[in-house]
Motif scaffolding. Structure first.
Motif, PDB file in Angstrom:
ATOM      1  N   LYS A   9       0.688  -1.686   0.562  1.00  0.00           N
ATOM      2  CA  LYS A   9      -0.296  -0.088  -0.277  1.00  0.00           C
ATOM      3  C   LYS A   9       0.639   1.367   0.164  1.00  0.00           C
ATOM      4  N   PRO A  10       0.743   2.195  -0.605  1.00  0.00           N
ATOM      5  CA  PRO A  10      -1.154   2.549  -1.209  1.00  0.00           C
ATOM      6  C   PRO A  10      -1.130   1.932  -1.849  1.00  0.00           C
ATOM      7  N   VAL A  11      -2.128   1.631  -3.098  1.00  0.00           N
ATOM      8  CA  VAL A  11      -2.244   0.966  -4.074  1.00  0.00           C
ATOM      9  C   VAL A  11      -2.381   1.504  -5.386  1.00  0.00           C
ATOM     10  N   LYS A  12      -1.083   0.890  -6.813  1.00  0.00           N
ATOM     11  CA  LYS A  12      -1.557   1.484  -7.787  1.00  0.00           C
ATOM     12  C   LYS A  12      -2.453   1.610  -8.558  1.00  0.00           C
ATOM     13  N   LYS A  13      -2.900   1.860  -9.222  1.00  0.00           N
ATOM     14  CA  LYS A  13      -4.155   1.147 -10.279  1.00  0.00           C
ATOM     15  C   LYS A  13      -3.213   0.327 -11.297  1.00  0.00           C
ATOM     16  N   GLU A  14      -2.267   0.280 -11.250  1.00  0.00           N
ATOM     17  CA  GLU A  14      -1.626   0.276 -12.941  1.00  0.00           C
ATOM     18  C   GLU A  14      -0.778  -1.317 -12.232  1.00  0.00           C
ATOM     19  N   LYS A  15      -0.166  -1.160 -10.955  1.00  0.00           N
ATOM     20  CA  LYS A  15       0.145  -2.553 -10.427  1.00  0.00           C
ATOM     21  C   LYS A  15      -0.898  -3.425 -10.268  1.00  0.00           C
ATOM     22  N   LEU A  16      -1.541  -3.296  -9.806  1.00  0.00           N
ATOM     23  CA  LEU A  16      -3.301  -3.643  -9.388  1.00  0.00           C
ATOM     24  C   LEU A  16      -3.302  -4.243 -10.683  1.00  0.00           C
ATOM     25  N   ALA A  17      -3.533  -3.639 -11.715  1.00  0.00           N
ATOM     26  CA  ALA A  17      -3.693  -4.688 -13.443  1.00  0.00           C
ATOM     27  C   ALA A  17      -2.536  -5.522 -13.543  1.00  0.00           C
ATOM     28  N   GLU A  18      -1.931  -4.803 -13.506  1.00  0.00           N
ATOM     29  CA  GLU A  18      -0.546  -5.428 -14.026  1.00  0.00           C
ATOM     30  C   GLU A  18      -0.124  -6.833 -13.457  1.00  0.00           C
ATOM     31  N   THR A  19      -1.019  -7.488 -11.889  1.00  0.00           N
ATOM     32  CA  THR A  19      -0.713  -8.086 -11.032  1.00  0.00           C
ATOM     33  C   THR A  19      -1.544  -9.258 -11.328  1.00  0.00           C
ATOM     34  N   LEU A  20      -2.864  -8.586 -11.326  1.00  0.00           N
ATOM     35  CA  LEU A  20      -3.881  -9.591 -11.979  1.00  0.00           C
ATOM     36  C   LEU A  20      -3.836 -10.157 -12.722  1.00  0.00           C
ATOM     37  N   GLU A  21      -2.954 -10.017 -14.357  1.00  0.00           N
ATOM     38  CA  GLU A  21      -2.885  -9.855 -15.881  1.00  0.00           C
ATOM     39  C   GLU A  21      -2.300 -10.928 -15.370  1.00  0.00           C
ATOM     40  N   THR A  22      -0.825 -10.916 -14.533  1.00  0.00           N
ATOM     41  CA  THR A  22      -0.287 -12.021 -14.429  1.00  0.00           C
ATOM     42  C   THR A  22      -0.611 -13.170 -14.044  1.00  0.00           C
ATOM     43  N   ILE A  23      -1.065 -12.974 -12.984  1.00  0.00           N
ATOM     44  CA  ILE A  23      -1.944 -13.974 -13.018  1.00  0.00           C
ATOM     45  C   ILE A  23      -2.814 -14.915 -13.468  1.00  0.00           C
ATOM     46  N   ALA A  24      -3.342 -13.909 -13.579  1.00  0.00           N
ATOM     47  CA  ALA A  24      -4.584 -14.381 -14.510  1.00  0.00           C
ATOM     48  C   ALA A  24      -3.788 -15.373 -15.735  1.00  0.00           C
ATOM     49  N   ALA A  25      -3.203 -14.520 -16.382  1.00  0.00           N
ATOM     50  CA  ALA A  25      -2.928 -15.409 -17.121  1.00  0.00           C
ATOM     51  C   ALA A  25      -1.900 -17.225 -16.770  1.00  0.00           C
ATOM     52  N   LYS A  26      -0.931 -16.707 -16.131  1.00  0.00           N
ATOM     53  CA  LYS A  26      -0.321 -18.587 -15.198  1.00  0.00           C
ATOM     54  C   LYS A  26      -1.415 -19.016 -15.226  1.00  0.00           C
ATOM     55  N   TYR A  27      -2.938 -19.024 -14.005  1.00  0.00           N
ATOM     56  CA  TYR A  27      -3.643 -19.732 -13.076  1.00  0.00           C
ATOM     57  C   TYR A  27      -4.888 -19.812 -14.113  1.00  0.00           C
TER      58      TYR A  27
END
Lengths: 125, 383
Positions: A105-123
């Motif tokens: 924290k604080p959560v940055k929108k770009e970092k959140l988007a990138e993290t979700l995308e990476t995890i979604a793509a992998k799992y």
């Protein structure tokens, strides 16, 4: 990326609201919220989210223990820790518990988007 | 103004000039006793409110609250200073907090906290922690992949062990004992032909087993070529002679030639390769050619030695259906023949590639099919 069903876990109502707004801005659906680790463990099965954002410091049960329990019930669960704790041991404990992402924290929108995308793509299917 | 009010005013003045946020809380009820100018500008008149609500937007005492650590068991200041970093969800800023308890001039025990905004510094630290976390997650994923790999290796060894020992040992009895029966017992003709069928079935099972074992090694990359001289002329002649007598030939003939001329007895063509791969490879190609030939057709094996490579062409009358020409050397592709496994041409191709060579289908002559195998002479393999 496709819209995800998200569950937001944080003991601060303010943070839950902010996180929910961020996730919705990114095109995801907030399907469930919890303010303690125990609530999160209890609600996980019924909400059946694609991904969870999980705070660490919470009353009743902390986010690392909640992650451990959710992973034990649902080994495919995708949990991203969103916390203010950056200490090495905390990071290692969370990852050992099964967290697939770790954001400070604080959560940055770009970092959140990138993290979700990476995890979604992998799992996620 | 009495002495305690004066003292209190003095303290407040001191706190006001300090360029960081300072707040003072009654340890008994979390009530804000004082906030300095820095906080006043942000929060307005905050005194009288609960610290957890006004400063941190919580409905009850904060989980990070250190008041208990700063008091003696009797509830008096213990002289300890707590220093810690804290992220405030309300304004999303990071502070380093220095907290201590003291007696306030009016007699109350209070905690005062000095909060220094360290958001910029934290930014760097946090990116570092995130990078560290990412690395740890990748390590965990890598460890999981390694585990799967290790399991695969164990499975492969297990399969090889089964094939080599568990299946081959009993098979040798199945292959060997029919000969004993035929030679030592005066079997009636019907019984003898049944016994021969048993022997043949054993041989084909052994062939399949050997082939699948080699295939397995080639496919999994476990195979390493250690070249030894193989007499390709002898191999071609023996293959032709052996297959001619088998049911698969069914009246078709096989001719082995060297550059188009009949092979003379004793003629040889040494090639450094692996006979255990090249033998079955040639057999597979010739069996395929026999099966694809019309009755009475002739299958030829023509060896074409060159300076830097050896080629050989296995040719038969008949055509490969256009629909499967491009996929001819893929696994499980068959020409629709009964009992075909679709492994013959595929395993031949793997064997050729294990020698650094190439295998091609030549359907250029109408009515004929030629499989052209090119094996480089070692030294040219890498070229």
């Amino acid at each position: 990326m496709r819209p995800l069903r998200m569950m937001v876990v944080d003991d601060s109502g303010l943070t839950v609201k902010k996180m929910a707004r961020l996730l919705e801005e990114l095109g995801h659906e907030v399907a469930g919220m919890a303010t303690t680790g125990r609530e999160a463990v209890d609600a996980y099965g019924a909400v059946a989210p694609d991904m969870v954002t999980m705070d660490i410091t919470m009353p009743d049960m902390d986010g690392i223990e909640a992650t451990r329990r959710i992973m034990a019930q649902s080994p495919d669960a995708c949990i991203v820790i969103v916390t203010s704790h950056g200490q090495e041991q905390m990071v290692m404990d969370a990852i050992e518990a099964g967290a697939k992402g770790y954001i400070l924290k604080p959560v940055k929108k770009e970092k959140l988007a990138e993290t979700l995308e990476t995890i979604a793509a992998k799992y996620l299917p | 103004m009495n002495a305690s009010m004066l003292e209190s005013a003095l303290l407040k003045t001191h706190f006001d000039v300090i360029p960081f946020g300072i707040y003072v809380v009654d340890v008994a009820n979390y009530e804000l006793v004082f906030v300095n100018r820095h906080y006043r500008e942000q929060l307005g008149a905050a005194e009288g409110g609960k610290c957890y609500k006004v400063l941190y937007d919580n409905d009850g005492p904060c989980l990070h609250c250190r008041i208990a650590d700063l008091l003696t068991p009797e509830g008096m200041p213990n002289g300890i200073t707590a220093v810690y970093d804290h992220f405030n969800e309300r304004d999303e800023r990071w502070s380093q907090l220095q907290e201590k308890t003291m007696g306030w001039p009016d007699g109350r025990v209070v905690k005062y906290a000095i909060a220094v905004d360290i958001s910029e510094l934290k930014e760097t630290q946090n990116r570092l922690a995130e990078a560290h976390a990412e690395l740890a997650i990748r390590n965990r994923e890598l460890a999981a992949q390694n585990r799967i790999l290790q399991e695969n290796i164990e499975l492969r060894e297990h399969v090889e062990r089964i094939a080599r020992h568990d299946l081959k040992a009993p098979l040798s009895a199945l292959i060997g004992l029919p000969q004993v029966l035929l030679e030592n017992y005066d079997l009636p003709e019907d019984a003898a032909s049944v016994v021969q069928l048993i022997e043949q079935a054993g041989h084909s099972m052994l062939d399949m087993l050997n082939q699948s074992l080699v295939l397995f090694r080639l496919e999994t990359g476990a195979y390493v070529l250690s070249p030894r001289p193989v007499d390709l002329a002898d191999l071609a002649q023996r293959t032709a002679a052996r297959l001619s007598t088998l049911p698969v030939a069914r009246g078709r003939t096989i001719r082995a030639t060297l550059a188009g001329n009949p092979l003379a007895p004793g003629e040889s063509l040494d090639y450094p390769g692996d006979g255990l791969l090249l033998g079955p490879m040639l057999q597979n190609l010739v069996v395929n050619a026999l099966e694809a030939s019309p009755p009475g057709g002739e299958v030829t094996i023509d060896l074409q030695p060159q300076a830097d490579q050896v080629q050989f062409a296995v040719s038969n009358p008949g055509e490969v259906p256009p629909s499967i020409r491009a996929r001819m050397f893929e696994k499980y592709v068959t020409m629709g023949k009964l009992g075909g496994t679709g492994l013959g041409a595929y395993s031949a191709a793997l064997a050729v590639r294990a020698h650094g060579g190439r295998i091609e289908l030549d359907a250029g002559v109408p009515g004929r099919t030629t499989i052209m195998v090119t094996l480089p002479r070692p030294g040219d393999v890498a070229a």
